[in-house]
Design a protein around this motif. Structure first.
Motif, PDB file in Angstrom:
ATOM      1  N   LEU A  77       0.778  -1.102   0.038  1.00  0.00           N
ATOM      2  CA  LEU A  77      -0.035  -0.054  -0.039  1.00  0.00           C
ATOM      3  C   LEU A  77       0.884   1.170  -0.141  1.00  0.00           C
ATOM      4  CD1 LEU A  77      -2.846   1.100   0.162  1.00  0.00           C
ATOM      5  CD2 LEU A  77      -2.802   1.134   2.803  1.00  0.00           C
ATOM      6  N   PHE A  78       1.836   1.225   0.913  1.00  0.00           N
ATOM      7  CA  PHE A  78       2.808   2.437   0.988  1.00  0.00           C
ATOM      8  C   PHE A  78       3.393   2.876  -0.460  1.00  0.00           C
ATOM      9  CE2 PHE A  78       6.959   4.462   1.255  1.00  0.00           C
ATOM     10  CZ  PHE A  78       6.561   5.632   1.928  1.00  0.00           C
ATOM     11  N   ILE A  79       3.780   1.526  -1.051  1.00  0.00           N
ATOM     12  CA  ILE A  79       4.636   1.720  -2.341  1.00  0.00           C
ATOM     13  C   ILE A  79       3.593   2.114  -3.583  1.00  0.00           C
ATOM     14  CG2 ILE A  79       5.628   0.457  -4.384  1.00  0.00           C
ATOM     15  CD1 ILE A  79       6.846  -1.446  -2.016  1.00  0.00           C
ATOM     16  N   ALA A  80       2.241   1.523  -3.432  1.00  0.00           N
ATOM     17  CA  ALA A  80       1.279   1.992  -4.391  1.00  0.00           C
ATOM     18  C   ALA A  80       1.052   3.674  -4.347  1.00  0.00           C
ATOM     19  CB  ALA A  80      -0.105   1.176  -4.216  1.00  0.00           C
ATOM     20  N   ARG A  81       1.067   4.123  -2.910  1.00  0.00           N
ATOM     21  CA  ARG A  81       0.762   5.288  -2.911  1.00  0.00           C
ATOM     22  C   ARG A  81       2.019   6.252  -2.903  1.00  0.00           C
ATOM     23  NH1 ARG A  81      -2.483   5.494   2.917  1.00  0.00           N
ATOM     24  NH2 ARG A  81      -4.361   4.868   2.084  1.00  0.00           N
ATOM     25  N   HIS A  82       2.991   6.072  -2.882  1.00  0.00           N
ATOM     26  CA  HIS A  82       4.484   7.017  -2.925  1.00  0.00           C
ATOM     27  C   HIS A  82       5.450   6.016  -3.480  1.00  0.00           C
ATOM     28  CE1 HIS A  82       2.211   9.190   0.162  1.00  0.00           C
ATOM     29  NE2 HIS A  82       2.059   8.128   0.779  1.00  0.00           N
ATOM     30  N   GLY A  83       4.990   5.521  -4.677  1.00  0.00           N
ATOM     31  CA  GLY A  83       6.168   4.739  -5.448  1.00  0.00           C
ATOM     32  C   GLY A  83       7.172   5.857  -5.858  1.00  0.00           C
ATOM     33  N   ASP A  84       7.101   7.105  -5.878  1.00  0.00           N
ATOM     34  CA  ASP A  84       8.275   7.851  -6.406  1.00  0.00           C
ATOM     35  C   ASP A  84       9.189   8.381  -5.294  1.00  0.00           C
ATOM     36  OD1 ASP A  84       6.293   9.374  -6.081  1.00  0.00           O
ATOM     37  OD2 ASP A  84       6.672  10.383  -7.697  1.00  0.00           O
ATOM     38  N   ASP A  85       8.631   8.001  -4.215  1.00  0.00           N
ATOM     39  CA  ASP A  85       9.341   8.822  -2.962  1.00  0.00           C
ATOM     40  C   ASP A  85      10.625   8.089  -2.759  1.00  0.00           C
ATOM     41  OD1 ASP A  85       8.821  10.875  -0.824  1.00  0.00           O
ATOM     42  OD2 ASP A  85       9.629   9.060   0.226  1.00  0.00           O
ATOM     43  N   PRO A  86      11.645   8.418  -2.128  1.00  0.00           N
ATOM     44  CA  PRO A  86      12.903   7.715  -1.754  1.00  0.00           C
ATOM     45  C   PRO A  86      12.631   6.652  -0.706  1.00  0.00           C
ATOM     46  CG  PRO A  86      13.539  10.045  -1.867  1.00  0.00           C
ATOM     47  CD  PRO A  86      11.913   9.934  -2.021  1.00  0.00           C
ATOM     48  N   LEU A  87      11.585   6.882   0.178  1.00  0.00           N
ATOM     49  CA  LEU A  87      11.289   5.861   1.003  1.00  0.00           C
ATOM     50  C   LEU A  87      10.537   4.502   0.674  1.00  0.00           C
ATOM     51  CD1 LEU A  87       9.920   7.949   4.095  1.00  0.00           C
ATOM     52  CD2 LEU A  87      11.877   6.850   3.973  1.00  0.00           C
ATOM     53  N   ALA A  88      10.042   4.828  -0.826  1.00  0.00           N
ATOM     54  CA  ALA A  88       9.490   3.597  -1.488  1.00  0.00           C
ATOM     55  C   ALA A  88      10.779   2.602  -1.817  1.00  0.00           C
ATOM     56  CB  ALA A  88       8.667   3.933  -2.693  1.00  0.00           C
ATOM     57  N   GLU A  89      11.903   2.905  -2.007  1.00  0.00           N
ATOM     58  CA  GLU A  89      12.970   2.048  -2.065  1.00  0.00           C
ATOM     59  C   GLU A  89      13.384   1.195  -0.845  1.00  0.00           C
ATOM     60  OE1 GLU A  89      14.559   1.019  -4.858  1.00  0.00           O
ATOM     61  OE2 GLU A  89      13.326   2.407  -5.907  1.00  0.00           O
ATOM     62  N   GLN A  90      13.128   1.700   0.297  1.00  0.00           N
ATOM     63  CA  GLN A  90      13.158   0.979   1.532  1.00  0.00           C
ATOM     64  C   GLN A  90      12.112   0.124   1.743  1.00  0.00           C
ATOM     65  OE1 GLN A  90      13.925   3.843   4.817  1.00  0.00           O
ATOM     66  NE2 GLN A  90      15.700   4.818   3.782  1.00  0.00           N
ATOM     67  N   ALA A  91      10.839   0.640   1.474  1.00  0.00           N
ATOM     68  CA  ALA A  91       9.689  -0.202   1.406  1.00  0.00           C
ATOM     69  C   ALA A  91       9.838  -1.396   0.447  1.00  0.00           C
ATOM     70  CB  ALA A  91       8.616   0.466   1.169  1.00  0.00           C
ATOM     71  N   ARG A  92      10.400  -1.193  -0.724  1.00  0.00           N
ATOM     72  CA  ARG A  92      10.591  -2.448  -1.476  1.00  0.00           C
ATOM     73  C   ARG A  92      11.810  -3.279  -0.806  1.00  0.00           C
ATOM     74  NH1 ARG A  92      10.431   1.966  -5.214  1.00  0.00           N
ATOM     75  NH2 ARG A  92       8.484   1.701  -6.405  1.00  0.00           N
ATOM     76  N   ALA A  93      12.653  -2.795  -0.360  1.00  0.00           N
ATOM     77  CA  ALA A  93      13.562  -3.660   0.378  1.00  0.00           C
ATOM     78  C   ALA A  93      12.822  -4.398   1.497  1.00  0.00           C
ATOM     79  CB  ALA A  93      14.879  -3.047   0.925  1.00  0.00           C
ATOM     80  N   GLU A  94      12.166  -3.959   2.490  1.00  0.00           N
ATOM     81  CA  GLU A  94      11.490  -4.652   3.447  1.00  0.00           C
ATOM     82  C   GLU A  94      10.599  -5.603   2.710  1.00  0.00           C
ATOM     83  OE1 GLU A  94      11.524  -4.358   6.780  1.00  0.00           O
ATOM     84  OE2 GLU A  94      13.076  -2.858   6.571  1.00  0.00           O
ATOM     85  N   LEU A  95       9.880  -5.246   1.689  1.00  0.00           N
ATOM     86  CA  LEU A  95       9.042  -6.243   1.119  1.00  0.00           C
ATOM     87  C   LEU A  95       9.752  -7.428   0.637  1.00  0.00           C
ATOM     88  CD1 LEU A  95       5.940  -6.431   0.425  1.00  0.00           C
ATOM     89  CD2 LEU A  95       6.265  -5.420  -1.843  1.00  0.00           C
ATOM     90  N   LYS A  96      10.898  -7.201  -0.158  1.00  0.00           N
ATOM     91  CA  LYS A  96      11.885  -8.391  -0.509  1.00  0.00           C
ATOM     92  C   LYS A  96      12.359  -9.408   0.681  1.00  0.00           C
ATOM     93  CE  LYS A  96      13.717  -6.594  -4.601  1.00  0.00           C
ATOM     94  NZ  LYS A  96      15.043  -5.914  -5.386  1.00  0.00           N
ATOM     95  N   ARG A  97      12.681  -8.524   1.875  1.00  0.00           N
ATOM     96  CA  ARG A  97      12.937  -9.366   2.921  1.00  0.00           C
ATOM     97  C   ARG A  97      11.708 -10.052   3.449  1.00  0.00           C
ATOM     98  NH1 ARG A  97      12.507  -8.637   8.077  1.00  0.00           N
ATOM     99  NH2 ARG A  97      11.692  -6.863   8.128  1.00  0.00           N
ATOM    100  N   LEU A  98      10.678  -9.607   3.528  1.00  0.00           N
ATOM    101  CA  LEU A  98       9.527 -10.511   4.011  1.00  0.00           C
ATOM    102  C   LEU A  98       9.086 -11.688   3.074  1.00  0.00           C
ATOM    103  CD1 LEU A  98       6.761  -7.867   5.156  1.00  0.00           C
ATOM    104  CD2 LEU A  98       8.132  -9.253   6.270  1.00  0.00           C
ATOM    105  N   SER A  99       9.411 -11.470   1.875  1.00  0.00           N
ATOM    106  CA  SER A  99       9.276 -12.620   0.981  1.00  0.00           C
ATOM    107  C   SER A  99      10.158 -13.912   1.097  1.00  0.00           C
ATOM    108  CB  SER A  99       9.657 -12.030  -0.709  1.00  0.00           C
ATOM    109  OG  SER A  99       8.547 -10.962  -0.739  1.00  0.00           O
ATOM    110  N   ARG A 100      11.244 -13.854   1.765  1.00  0.00           N
ATOM    111  CA  ARG A 100      12.224 -14.826   2.168  1.00  0.00           C
ATOM    112  C   ARG A 100      11.745 -15.720   2.814  1.00  0.00           C
ATOM    113  NH1 ARG A 100      17.601 -11.222   2.672  1.00  0.00           N
ATOM    114  NH2 ARG A 100      17.391 -10.096   1.099  1.00  0.00           N
TER     115      ARG A 100
END
Length: 100
Positions: A77-100
């Motif tokens: 949801l955060f990435i969908a709302r703020h995909g171009d924000d620098p914090l979105a990269e951190q959210a993507r990294a957290e999302l990858k960490r959760l996928s493992r």
């Protein structure tokens, strides 16, 4: 046509009543003075509008909320709302960490 004393009196009363909502000097309506005064007749400052909130602070709060939730849905949801924000990269990294 000659006006009688009753007609002249009624006309005078009508004119006097029509002018009651105006001040004697200046011609401003009485309601203007009442609208700008408190109960004691003192002038009151108009309320001010609070300053606009910093958008970056709001995005950071949303990221922290997603991080506290620590769920895929929150980060997506955060990435969908703020995909171009620098914090979105951190959210993507957290999302990858959760996928493992």
């Amino acid at each position: 046509m000659k006006l009688g004393p009753l007609s002249v009196g009624l006309f005078g009363a009508l004119v006097a009543l029509a002018e009651l909502d105006h001040l004697a000097f200046g011609g401003l309506p009485v309601m203007v003075g009442k609208a700008n005064a408190d109960d004691k007749g003192k002038a009151v400052r108009a309320p001010t509008v609070p300053p606009a909130r910093d958008p970056a602070a709001a995005v950071a709060e949303e990221y922290e909320f997603a991080r506290r939730q620590c769920t895929r849905e929150a980060f997506e949801l955060f990435i969908a709302r703020h995909g171009d924000d620098p914090l979105a990269e951190q959210a993507r990294a957290e999302l990858k960490r959760l996928s493992r």
